[in-house]
Design a protein around this motif. Structure first.
Motif, PDB file in Angstrom:
ATOM      1  N   LYS A  83      -2.761 -27.286 -29.687  1.00  0.00           N
ATOM      2  CA  LYS A  83      -3.985 -27.211 -28.609  1.00  0.00           C
ATOM      3  C   LYS A  83      -4.649 -25.947 -28.864  1.00  0.00           C
ATOM      4  O   LYS A  83      -5.961 -25.838 -28.893  1.00  0.00           O
ATOM      5  CB  LYS A  83      -3.404 -27.561 -27.330  1.00  0.00           C
ATOM      6  CG  LYS A  83      -4.747 -27.406 -26.343  1.00  0.00           C
ATOM      7  CD  LYS A  83      -4.262 -27.818 -24.963  1.00  0.00           C
ATOM      8  CE  LYS A  83      -5.556 -27.789 -24.100  1.00  0.00           C
ATOM      9  NZ  LYS A  83      -5.039 -27.748 -22.544  1.00  0.00           N
ATOM     10  N   THR A  87      -8.486 -25.281 -30.109  1.00  0.00           N
ATOM     11  CA  THR A  87      -9.483 -24.572 -29.146  1.00  0.00           C
ATOM     12  C   THR A  87      -9.961 -23.576 -30.040  1.00  0.00           C
ATOM     13  O   THR A  87     -11.363 -23.262 -29.998  1.00  0.00           O
ATOM     14  CB  THR A  87      -8.935 -24.086 -28.041  1.00  0.00           C
ATOM     15  OG1 THR A  87      -8.316 -25.297 -27.366  1.00  0.00           O
ATOM     16  CG2 THR A  87      -9.877 -23.447 -27.134  1.00  0.00           C
ATOM     17  N   THR A  90     -12.621 -25.113 -32.346  1.00  0.00           N
ATOM     18  CA  THR A  90     -13.851 -25.676 -31.767  1.00  0.00           C
ATOM     19  C   THR A  90     -14.822 -24.203 -31.380  1.00  0.00           C
ATOM     20  O   THR A  90     -16.100 -24.228 -31.388  1.00  0.00           O
ATOM     21  CB  THR A  90     -13.599 -25.950 -30.380  1.00  0.00           C
ATOM     22  OG1 THR A  90     -12.858 -27.378 -30.757  1.00  0.00           O
ATOM     23  CG2 THR A  90     -14.825 -26.649 -29.687  1.00  0.00           C
TER      24      THR A  90
END
Length: 93
Positions: A83, A87, A90
């Motif tokens: 994750k 993140t 992104t």
């Protein structure tokens, strides 16, 4: 078409979430399912903690007697790390 997935953030709400721009709508049934799973898992964790000092408890770890040979090279995935990386990716784009 994109595959849908269920993600539980640990936050609890009293009712259905209101939809925002581009977000999913969670029905009361979905919320109830998430709440049920969360509360059941809390019971498992509590039982594990209470069993630490005793020899027998309500929770038992399952270990296969004859592991599947095709899973020999399986490496568990650290979902927290995955994750974080997603993140970061992104934010870069």
């Amino acid at each position: 078409s994109p595959v849908s997935r269920v993600v539980y953030s640990g936050k609890r709400s009293g009712g259905p979430r209101s939809p925002g721009a581009g977000s999913e709508i969670f029905t009361p049934a979905h919320e109830e399912n998430v709440r049920f799973i969360y509360e059941a898992w809390q019971c498992v964790e509590r039982d594990l903690r209470s069993q630490m000092g005793s020899e027998r408890g309500l929770v038992e770890e399952y270990v296969e007697k004859m592991p599947n040979p095709t899973l020999k090279a399986f490496k568990p995935v650290d979902l927290g790390d995955l994750k974080r990386r997603n993140t970061q990716d992104t934010k870069k784009s």
